[in-house]
Design an enzyme around this catalytic site. Structure first.
Site, PDB file in Angstrom:
ATOM      1  N   GLY A  13      -3.566  47.576 -39.409  1.00 33.32           N
ATOM      2  CA  GLY A  13      -3.143  46.906 -38.169  1.00 33.32           C
ATOM      3  C   GLY A  13      -1.663  46.534 -38.098  1.00 33.32           C
ATOM      4  O   GLY A  13      -0.762  47.332 -38.389  1.00 33.32           O
ATOM      5  N   SER A  47      -1.242  32.772 -34.365  1.00 34.05           N
ATOM      6  CA  SER A  47      -1.952  33.305 -33.202  1.00 34.05           C
ATOM      7  C   SER A  47      -1.913  32.301 -32.053  1.00 34.05           C
ATOM      8  O   SER A  47      -1.762  31.087 -32.277  1.00 34.05           O
ATOM      9  CB  SER A  47      -3.409  33.575 -33.571  1.00 34.05           C
ATOM     10  OG  SER A  47      -4.154  33.900 -32.416  1.00 34.05           O
ATOM     11  N   TYR A  93     -11.658  30.381 -36.959  1.00 34.36           N
ATOM     12  CA  TYR A  93     -10.459  31.218 -36.849  1.00 34.36           C
ATOM     13  C   TYR A  93      -9.310  30.428 -36.189  1.00 34.36           C
ATOM     14  O   TYR A  93      -8.177  30.427 -36.682  1.00 34.36           O
ATOM     15  CB  TYR A  93     -10.789  32.486 -36.059  1.00 34.36           C
ATOM     16  CG  TYR A  93      -9.607  33.427 -35.916  1.00 34.36           C
ATOM     17  CD1 TYR A  93      -9.176  34.193 -36.999  1.00 34.36           C
ATOM     18  CD2 TYR A  93      -8.915  33.543 -34.715  1.00 34.36           C
ATOM     19  CE1 TYR A  93      -8.087  35.054 -36.876  1.00 34.36           C
ATOM     20  CE2 TYR A  93      -7.829  34.393 -34.585  1.00 34.36           C
ATOM     21  CZ  TYR A  93      -7.425  35.156 -35.676  1.00 34.36           C
ATOM     22  OH  TYR A  93      -6.345  35.999 -35.546  1.00 34.36           O
TER      23      TYR A  93
HETATM   24  N1  LIG Z   1      -5.468  41.577 -33.719  1.00 38.35           N
HETATM   25  C1  LIG Z   1      -5.179  40.539 -32.944  1.00 38.35           C
HETATM   26  O1  LIG Z   1      -5.414  40.526 -31.721  1.00 38.35           O
HETATM   27  C2  LIG Z   1      -4.510  39.341 -33.544  1.00 38.35           C
HETATM   28  C3  LIG Z   1      -4.107  38.294 -32.680  1.00 38.35           C
HETATM   29  C4  LIG Z   1      -3.472  37.183 -33.232  1.00 38.35           C
HETATM   30  C5  LIG Z   1      -3.245  37.129 -34.596  1.00 38.35           C
HETATM   31  N2  LIG Z   1      -3.655  38.150 -35.413  1.00 38.35           N
HETATM   32  C6  LIG Z   1      -3.397  38.028 -36.857  1.00 38.35           C
HETATM   33  O2  LIG Z   1      -2.756  39.199 -37.321  1.00 38.35           O
HETATM   34  C7  LIG Z   1      -2.924  39.285 -38.748  1.00 38.35           C
HETATM   35  C8  LIG Z   1      -3.203  40.725 -39.139  1.00 38.35           C
HETATM   36  O3  LIG Z   1      -4.473  41.085 -38.613  1.00 38.35           O
HETATM   37  P1  LIG Z   1      -4.750  42.452 -37.858  1.00 38.35           P
HETATM   38  O4  LIG Z   1      -5.077  42.115 -36.458  1.00 38.35           O
HETATM   39  O5  LIG Z   1      -3.668  43.428 -38.154  1.00 38.35           O
HETATM   40  O6  LIG Z   1      -6.147  42.855 -38.526  1.00 38.35           O
HETATM   41  P2  LIG Z   1      -6.571  43.927 -39.624  1.00 38.35           P
HETATM   42  O7  LIG Z   1      -6.241  45.290 -39.155  1.00 38.35           O
HETATM   43  O8  LIG Z   1      -7.992  43.620 -39.937  1.00 38.35           O
HETATM   44  O9  LIG Z   1      -5.673  43.553 -40.889  1.00 38.35           O
HETATM   45  C9  LIG Z   1      -5.998  42.472 -41.723  1.00 38.35           C
HETATM   46  C10 LIG Z   1      -5.339  42.673 -43.070  1.00 38.35           C
HETATM   47  O10 LIG Z   1      -5.683  41.565 -43.928  1.00 38.35           O
HETATM   48  C11 LIG Z   1      -6.221  42.079 -45.142  1.00 38.35           C
HETATM   49  N3  LIG Z   1      -7.215  41.157 -45.726  1.00 38.35           N
HETATM   50  C12 LIG Z   1      -8.239  40.547 -45.086  1.00 38.35           C
HETATM   51  N4  LIG Z   1      -8.976  39.820 -45.968  1.00 38.35           N
HETATM   52  C13 LIG Z   1      -8.375  39.972 -47.169  1.00 38.35           C
HETATM   53  C14 LIG Z   1      -8.669  39.479 -48.480  1.00 38.35           C
HETATM   54  N5  LIG Z   1      -9.735  38.699 -48.737  1.00 38.35           N
HETATM   55  N6  LIG Z   1      -7.848  39.835 -49.503  1.00 38.35           N
HETATM   56  C15 LIG Z   1      -6.776  40.632 -49.281  1.00 38.35           C
HETATM   57  N7  LIG Z   1      -6.459  41.134 -48.068  1.00 38.35           N
HETATM   58  C16 LIG Z   1      -7.253  40.807 -47.020  1.00 38.35           C
HETATM   59  C17 LIG Z   1      -6.868  43.390 -44.734  1.00 38.35           C
HETATM   60  O11 LIG Z   1      -7.099  44.206 -45.874  1.00 38.35           O
HETATM   61  P3  LIG Z   1      -7.985  45.571 -45.778  1.00 38.35           P
HETATM   62  O12 LIG Z   1      -7.049  46.622 -45.242  1.00 38.35           O
HETATM   63  O13 LIG Z   1      -8.423  45.795 -47.170  1.00 38.35           O
HETATM   64  O14 LIG Z   1      -9.116  45.277 -44.822  1.00 38.35           O
HETATM   65  C18 LIG Z   1      -5.832  43.936 -43.769  1.00 38.35           C
HETATM   66  O15 LIG Z   1      -4.741  44.516 -44.467  1.00 38.35           O
HETATM   67  C19 LIG Z   1      -4.032  38.293 -39.083  1.00 38.35           C
HETATM   68  O16 LIG Z   1      -3.469  37.139 -39.676  1.00 38.35           O
HETATM   69  C20 LIG Z   1      -4.635  37.936 -37.740  1.00 38.35           C
HETATM   70  O17 LIG Z   1      -5.191  36.657 -37.737  1.00 38.35           O
HETATM   71  C21 LIG Z   1      -4.272  39.239 -34.904  1.00 38.35           C
END
Ligand SMILES: NC(=O)c1ccc[n+]([C@@H]2O[C@H](COP(=O)([O-])OP(=O)(O)OC[C@H]3O[C@@H](n4cnc5c(N)ncnc54)[C@H](OP(=O)(O)O)[C@@H]3O)[C@@H](O)[C@H]2O)c1
Length: 285
Positions: A13, A141, A168
């Site tokens: 992501g 977020s 969350y």
């Molecule tokens: N997507 C949205 O709309 C949105 C909105 C606001 C904020 N955010 C924030 O953006 C950030 C990135 O999320 P994303 O949306 O890009 O989602 P994502 O694609 O699911 O990426 C999450 C990342 O965190 C890693 N991760 C999760 N649990 C872990 C653990 N226990 N140990 C080590 N690594 C772990 C995942 O590893 P793996 O690759 O191994 O799964 C992945 O690299 C997060 O903090 C999320 O809260 C997202």
């Protein structure tokens, strides 16, 4: 000497796009990831676009404080100076569970792990801060606007009924509080600390989807959610833009600076979260 950046959640992501941009800007990169095979795959993908930088893949399970502390200590020994830390990894745990450290998992991964990691990397960040400057970027977020500021009194949900959305939101408020608190504590060190909301981004953040949720999410992706490339823009701005080198304690909502919820600037709440975080992680600091 080159500059070094450490990132959590760089295997998917928003983090994968951000890590790629940081490497393309010439930073040597350390990808902290729970799945080394996936990490190596991402490394190859990033390296193809940034052939001249060093990329290390380091196993780090953010839901195990022992793993985070070990990695933090190792990195602090290996790198005398760290110019950029991106606390980005996140999870939204559908079902209530506790980590082996006895803490609810969403809070443990999204906040506590990054609290411990940052603690161990601070000396190396301070070294960079005193010379070329250093930055800490937190992926928070808009969800923090909907958090319950009294969550610090019940992070393990013993007095409330667990609901993933609330957990969350609370964990994202913790990200903003931590970022603002660090900004104040690090004033004068040459380290800035800022956080952002990436937008609503099509990523893997919402796991365990049933078939009908997958269908709905697929539709949402097409019409409503933005791409990880667009979602990573504020991360890249805060991490790399010269304009942000000396600005600290700021929240970006996508590409615009915005006020956080008033309780996210509450000194007492920040101090309470800091104290609680120290208590919960004391044997790992
Ligand atoms: N997507 C949205 O709309 C949105 C909105 C606001 C904020 N955010 C924030 O953006 C950030 C990135 O999320 P994303 O949306 O890009 O989602 P994502 O694609 O699911 O990426 C999450 C990342 O965190 C890693 N991760 C999760 N649990 C872990 C653990 N226990 N140990 C080590 N690594 C772990 C995942 O590893 P793996 O690759 O191994 O799964 C992945 O690299 C997060 O903090 C999320 O809260 C997202």
């Amino acid at each position: 000497m080159g500059k070094t950046a450490i990132i959590t959640g760089g295997t998917s992501g928003i983090g994968l796009v951000g890590a790629t941009q940081v490497a393309k800007a010439g930073f040597d990169l350390v990808l902290l990831c729970r799945n080394v095979e996936k990490g190596e795959h991402c490394k190859a993908q990033i390296q193809a676009q940034a052939p001249d930088v060093a990329i290390d893949v380091v196993e780090c399970e953010l839901d195990r404080l022992a793993s985070v502390a070990q990695v933090g200590r190792d990195l602090a020994q290996r790198y005398a100076s760290i110019e950029l830390l991106i606390n980005n990894a996140g999870t939204a745990e559908m079902a209530y569970s506790k980590t082996e450290d006895g803490v609810e998992r969403t809070f443990a991964v999204n906040h506590l792990a990054h609290f411990v990691l940052t603690h161990h990397l601070l000396p190396a960040l301070k070294k960079a801060g005193a010379t070329s400057g250093a930055r800490i970027v937190h992926t928070a977020s808009e969800a923090h606007y909907m958090a319950d500021p009294s969550f610090v009194d019940d992070v393990n949900w013993e007095r409330r009924k667990y609901f993933v959305f609330k957990a969350y939101c609370d964990s994202k408020l913790a990200n903003v509080l931590f970022s603002n608190d660090l900004a104040a504590r690090l004033e004068g060190t040459g380290i800035v600390s800022n956080c952002f909301h990436p937008g609503r981004v099509a990523t893997n953040i919402w796991p365990d989807q049933k078939w009908y949720e997958k269908l709905l999410f697929g539709l949402l992706k097409k019409i409503y959610l933005i791409s990880p490339e667009k979602g990573a823009r504020p991360m890249v701005h805060l991490a790399l833009d010269p304009e942000m080198a000396n600005r600290s304690g700021i929240f970006f909502f996508e590409m615009k600076e915005k006020d956080v919820k008033s309780f996210a600037r509450d000194d007492q709440l920040q101090a309470k979260l800091w104290q609680l975080s120290e208590q919960l992680t004391q044997s790992f600091l």
